[in-house]
Motif scaffolding. Structure first.
Motif, short mmCIF file in Angstrom:
data_model
loop_
_atom_site.label_atom_id
_atom_site.label_comp_id
_atom_site.label_asym_id
_atom_site.label_seq_id
_atom_site.Cartn_x
_atom_site.Cartn_y
_atom_site.Cartn_z
N LYS B 40 4.19 4.36 -6.48
CA LYS B 40 4.63 3.90 -7.65
C LYS B 40 2.82 2.95 -7.83
N THR B 41 3.91 1.90 -7.00
CA THR B 41 2.94 0.59 -7.78
C THR B 41 1.19 0.98 -6.74
N GLY B 42 1.49 1.49 -6.18
CA GLY B 42 0.10 1.69 -4.97
C GLY B 42 0.65 0.86 -3.67
N ASP B 43 -1.35 1.64 -2.44
CA ASP B 43 -0.93 1.49 -1.55
C ASP B 43 -1.26 -0.36 -0.73
N PHE B 44 -0.49 -0.48 0.08
CA PHE B 44 -0.88 -1.51 0.31
C PHE B 44 -2.34 -1.88 0.93
N LEU B 45 -3.12 -2.92 0.50
CA LEU B 45 -4.70 -2.94 0.51
C LEU B 45 -5.20 -3.96 1.80
N GLU B 46 -4.22 -4.40 1.87
CA GLU B 46 -4.60 -5.97 2.46
C GLU B 46 -4.52 -6.23 4.42
N SER B 47 -5.04 -6.91 5.21
CA SER B 47 -4.36 -6.61 6.63
C SER B 47 -3.45 -6.68 6.25
N ASN B 48 -2.55 -6.46 7.70
CA ASN B 48 -1.50 -6.60 8.42
C ASN B 48 -0.56 -6.24 7.21
N ARG B 49 0.01 -5.69 7.88
CA ARG B 49 1.51 -4.96 7.31
C ARG B 49 2.75 -5.79 7.70
N PHE B 50 2.41 -6.18 8.49
CA PHE B 50 3.42 -7.01 9.34
C PHE B 50 2.97 -8.40 9.52
N ARG B 51 3.54 -9.40 8.55
CA ARG B 51 3.31 -10.62 8.10
C ARG B 51 5.18 -11.71 8.45
N SER B 52 4.94 -12.70 9.41
CA SER B 52 5.78 -13.22 9.33
C SER B 52 5.67 -15.00 9.47
#
Lengths: 77, 547
Positions: B40-52
């Motif tokens: 609905k709101t779009g794909d994740f386009l940045e690097s690194n899906r996991f952030r902490s």
């Protein structure tokens, strides 16, 4: 103990009076105590007996006051 | 990083050798997110899906000495929209001090606030990504119980680096009523100075390397009344418009507060005017979106609301000078806020068996009335003139206990948000928001809580509806589900549900939480300071531990 910053500090006095709370409220104006005890989440309960911390709890769920009451009862003997 | 490990080892060995008079406290916080694609709101386009984002802080004290450090880790990367200066793992804070109560000396990082913070406040807010601690030396001296002095010389933390500008500060607080033994009233006064020194860029404008700010304040209370007044004068500093120096102007602030409080009734009124009051430890940091290098604390003086739909149109203070186009020029803000708290007594017709609590709040903020010269980036303000309206907010709250099991809250807010002036985009929003909340306690920490919310407006993204159900299975374990739905959006594809489900488990001072959902993009605000977050979908985990 309130950790309100200067944005909301001025609302404390009218609020505690307006709600009719009887107990004393202390201010931790720029989070010094909060940092010293390494508290990250508010509310945070610390029960002291003398200089010893006998109980700590973070967060609040309705009814948690009953558990706190039991702890205080246990340590007031 | 090596330095910090060595410091920890030193501290730990120090601890094991000493026996009495020592105290140790540490805290750990970890906030992680795994970002997902969203149909609905779009794909994740940045690097690194996991952030902490992770923080470990340790404090140690031995007699009058204290020491501590904080290690921060943003691995593999910081969560979305945190400053790029927060990167990898490093030592964020370290400090060493000696405190007798009368004298305190600190070397390393420290936090400080003068008065209400109008000229200086350094603090940390991990959710907002703010840590503007000062790094240098501080000396505090309290010759009498009623007299306190502070002075320091420092740079300011910026990510894991420090500011180019130096900051020098002096503060004095004098409790006049204690010194003179007043019995029925209280009077105190304070005076502070902050100087930010940074080499000036070659320009035709007349300002100095050092920008000086002076604050004077007085506080008085007698019986049920109390009041305080603060005036700040800021010396000439560069006016930066879109990264270019366009002028040099002075600044000023006035803060006045009056209140009346007795049992069952409290009233508070605040007035504030700010003109060109932004102060950054590096001039170039002006206008950065990460709240970096901010020296003073200029929060929006509006009520901080508790609900999702009451926090869509959140005012942010407008202390800055801005020349966008001839019809959009700003040089500060003026306005005020009134709070009334009232308790309906038990046994009265409206109060019922358990009584009820009523709160009313109104705030209104405007631009400064001024003669503006768009071509010359100049202005001349009227001191008490009200200009363009930026924001107003009227709220009314009733909290009522019906029985030992049932508690309810009814909340109404009317907001007027001038998006064109506040966000420098376009549009104006008038919205009415209704919230009702009920809590049902089942005993032994077991409870259910429901919220229903509605935001009605003909502007911007139109109407929203929302709801929350929260179940506390025990005082330790809680689960919740919530959703806000932009059902009124004119664009059918934008009629989106922002839903979240999650739970938390608390053991003493430790808490573990898991959450899955879709986050509405916009401002996250804490204490009147905001951070912009993009729309995102994902799974998040939070751990906080205090020892």
């Amino acid at each position: 103990m309130s950790t309100d910053d200067s944005r909301t500090q001025k609302r404390i006095k009218p609020m505690i009076n307006g709600k009719g709370w009887d107990y004393q409220i202390l201010l931790d104006k720029n989070q010094e105590l909060k940092r010293a005890l390494n508290i990250t989440l508010i509310p945070h309960v610390v029960v002291l007996k003398g200089n010893e911390i006998v109980y700590r709890h973070t967060g609040y769920a309705p009814g948690a006051e009953e558990e706190l009451y039991e702890i205080i009862k246990k340590h007031s003997k | 990083m090596k330095k910090s490990i060595l410091f920890i080892i030193l501290l730990i060995s120090f601890v094991s050798f000493s026996q009495e008079d020592h105290d140790i406290s540490y805290g750990f916080e970890s906030n992680s997110q795994y970002y997902l694609d969203d149909s609905k709101t779009g794909d994740f386009l940045e690097s690194n899906r996991f952030r902490s984002n992770n923080f470990f802080k340790i404090d140690y004290s031995y007699k009058n000495f204290y020491a501590g450090l904080q290690v921060e880790s943003y691995e593999p990367k910081a969560m979305l929209n945190y400053s790029p200066n927060l990167d990898k793992t490093n030592l964020g804070l370290y400090y060493l001090g000696y405190n007798t109560g009368k004298i305190e000396v600190t070397l390393g990082h420290f936090y400080e606030q003068f008065g209400s913070g109008l000229i200086l406040r350094s603090w940390e807010d991990r959710q907002l990504g703010i840590n503007n601690a000062l790094l240098g030396g501080r000396f505090k001296y309290s010759p009498k119980e009623y007299l306190h002095f502070t002075s320091f010389y420092a740079n300011q933390r910026k990510g894991f680096a420090i500011s180019k500008g130096n900051i020098i500060g002096f503060n004095s607080d004098f409790d006049i009523s204690s010194a003179l033994n007043f019995e029925t009233s209280s009077l105190s006064a304070g005076f502070s100075y902050i100087g930010r020194s940074q080499e000036k860029t070659e320009t035709n404008f007349d300002y100095n390397n050092s920008t000086d700010l002076f604050s004077s304040r007085i506080e008085f209370s007698k019986d049920h009344f109390y009041s305080n007044l603060e005036y700040v004068a800021k010396g000439k500093d560069a006016v930066i418009i879109q990264n270019q120096i366009k002028n040099a102007k002075k600044g000023a602030a006035v803060l006045a507060n009056f209140g009346y409080a007795k049992k069952g009734l409290g009233i508070n009124a605040t007035f504030r005017r700010m003109e060109n009051m932004n102060l950054f430890s590096d001039r170039e940091a002006n206008g950065n979106i990460y709240n970096e290098s901010v020296v003073n604390y200029l929060p929006a003086l509006t009520k901080q609301h508790d609900y999702l739909l009451t926090n869509i149109y959140v005012y942010q203070a407008q202390p800055q000078v801005s020349f966008q186009d001839p019809s959009l020029i700003k040089s500060g803000e003026i306005g005020g806020k009134i709070d009334v708290f009232y308790k309906l007594k038990k046994g009265t017709f409206l109060g019922g068996k358990y009584g009820a609590k009523v709160a009313l709040n109104f705030s209104s903020w405007h631009g400064l009335k001024a003669d503006y010269d768009f071509a010359g980036f100049d202005y001349e303000t009227d001191f008490f003139g009200f200009g363009q309206k930026y924001f107003s907010d009227l709220s009314f709250e009733v909290r009522k206990k019906w029985s030992k099991q049932w508690n309810t809250i009814f909340y109404y807010v009317n907001q007027s948000y001038n998006k064109r002036y506040i966000e420098e985009t376009f549009g104006e929003i008038n919205a009415n928001i209704f919230v009702s909340e009920a809590t049902y306690k089942m005993g032994k920490g077991k409870s259910l809580r429901f919220e229903a919310q509605l935001l009605a407006t003909n502007d911007d993204r139109k109407n929203w509806a929302g709801g929350t159900v929260e179940y506390n299975a025990t005082s330790k374990l809680a689960v919740y589900i919530n959703d806000i739905y932009n059902y009124g959006n004119d664009d059918v594809d934008q009629q989106i549900h922002y839903y979240n489900v999650g739970g938390s488990y608390t053991v003493g001072a430790h808490r573990f939480a898991l959450n899955y959902g879709r986050q509405r993009g916009g401002l996250i605000c804490i204490g009147g300071v905001c951070r912009n977050v993009p729309e995102s979908t994902g799974i998040s985990a939070n751990i906080t531990m205090s020892f």
